[in-house]
Design an enzyme around this catalytic site. Sequence first.
Site, PDB file in Angstrom:
ATOM      1  N   GLU A  26     -20.874 -19.668 -50.968  1.00 19.46           N
ATOM      2  CA  GLU A  26     -20.479 -18.686 -50.157  1.00 19.46           C
ATOM      3  C   GLU A  26     -19.966 -17.369 -50.963  1.00 19.46           C
ATOM      4  O   GLU A  26     -19.768 -17.405 -52.186  1.00 19.46           O
ATOM      5  CB  GLU A  26     -18.989 -19.405 -49.868  1.00 19.46           C
ATOM      6  CG  GLU A  26     -19.208 -20.565 -48.861  1.00 19.46           C
ATOM      7  CD  GLU A  26     -17.995 -21.235 -48.601  1.00 19.46           C
ATOM      8  OE1 GLU A  26     -16.901 -20.937 -48.902  1.00 19.46           O
ATOM      9  OE2 GLU A  26     -18.274 -22.525 -47.978  1.00 19.46           O
ATOM     10  N   HIS A  42     -15.848 -20.289 -43.325  1.00 18.39           N
ATOM     11  CA  HIS A  42     -14.851 -21.298 -43.941  1.00 18.39           C
ATOM     12  C   HIS A  42     -13.490 -21.092 -43.386  1.00 18.39           C
ATOM     13  O   HIS A  42     -12.526 -21.113 -44.387  1.00 18.39           O
ATOM     14  CB  HIS A  42     -15.056 -21.246 -45.645  1.00 18.39           C
ATOM     15  CG  HIS A  42     -14.568 -22.489 -46.250  1.00 18.39           C
ATOM     16  ND1 HIS A  42     -14.965 -22.778 -47.515  1.00 18.39           N
ATOM     17  CD2 HIS A  42     -13.591 -23.180 -46.090  1.00 18.39           C
ATOM     18  CE1 HIS A  42     -14.498 -23.728 -47.927  1.00 18.39           C
ATOM     19  NE2 HIS A  42     -13.662 -24.121 -46.980  1.00 18.39           N
TER      20      HIS A  42
END
Length: 412
Positions: free
Chosen positions: A272, A295
Amino acid sequence: MTDKKSTSYPKEKINILFLENISDAAVRNFKEGGYANVRKLSGALSEDELIKEVKDVHLLGIRSKTQITAKVLDAATKLQAIGCFCIGVNQVDLKTATKKGVTVFNAPYSNTRSVAELVIGLSIMLIRRIPDKNKAAHEGIWMKDAKGSYELRGKTLGIIGYGNIGSQVSVMAESLGMKVMFYDTVTKLPLGNAIPKKSLKEVLNAADIITLHVPETAATKNMINKTTLKQFKKGAILLNYARGEVVDLDALRKSILEGTISGAAVDTYPWEPEKNGDRFQTPLQDLPNVILTPHIGGSTEEAQHNIGEDVSNKLYQFLETGMTTGSHTVPPIALPLLEGTHRILHIHKNVPGVLSEINTQLSSHKINILSQYLKTNDEIGYVVLDVDKKLSTAAFNLLKSVKETIKVRLLY
């Protein structure tokens, strides 16, 4: 609470650092409690940046991006506790934190409602194939079609991991008329009419929608892979709002293109970006009936406020009373205050004879222990002692010399 001069860590000398834009509720709680030196930074820090910042920090607050490595902990010589303002603690080297007597807290329950609601909402969107219809409408294409679009009512939801979030999803799904089955490696009491299954395969074979709510461990890494994806009911939907390493995304892409999986929603990824605005890539981009979110499963105003309150309260109680309930490192102790005493916290390696030496040292100097608490785990022991005010400084100095001592703090 006693006069500031009687404590080894006066409030005005306690340095608190909050990273990753932690809720203002946390900052407010400490400032209202008299802790003036609270710094809040909006983003995460790299290992090198952290090493520079934590030198004089007593309390550190982080979210999921900041990685607390052994090198960071080695540099944080004054660090007493870490607050993880999120569900997990996998971003902290817990083994090293335990050895150094650093207490680590988190908020395992504070955002469960936010995640559960989103899982239900995503299930509705995907089973109705809304992502494709939305995309077409934005492109000026009219797709008024009922083919492949279904109701949730009467469908079977398979929950992998029946913990705080999974069980709440279970209750909400049943209220919409869904059948619920679940699989967990630990025996869990079913809520409502949910049916526990003995294997992952049983759930994958039967469920119309699979939602994952498992931690990131060696056992869960790539638990959804090219082999297990073949066990899914044809046309099933997969949701991963758990951890990024749980699903093999390349295998999932292939299953979607082949039509084995009819839709997916994913919120966490093996890799990420560090911050908002950074370039993000995943094998699941540009696929039909796929919802990708950055997320944000637990990212609601309510959840962040609750997390800020929960973790900051645990940190505050630790500073004020030595309470370690909810700790992942130092053994958990919840204890009442004893008036007319000074409290000393002693963290030591869990080896035989330490408690005996503590008592021998104090008794030989005629220091009366008015109350004493001890709890241990595999690595360390945590002793809380209430002693006579007049003799607390002498007791503190004696305890520092006890063999196997990791940390000693005169609390008040």
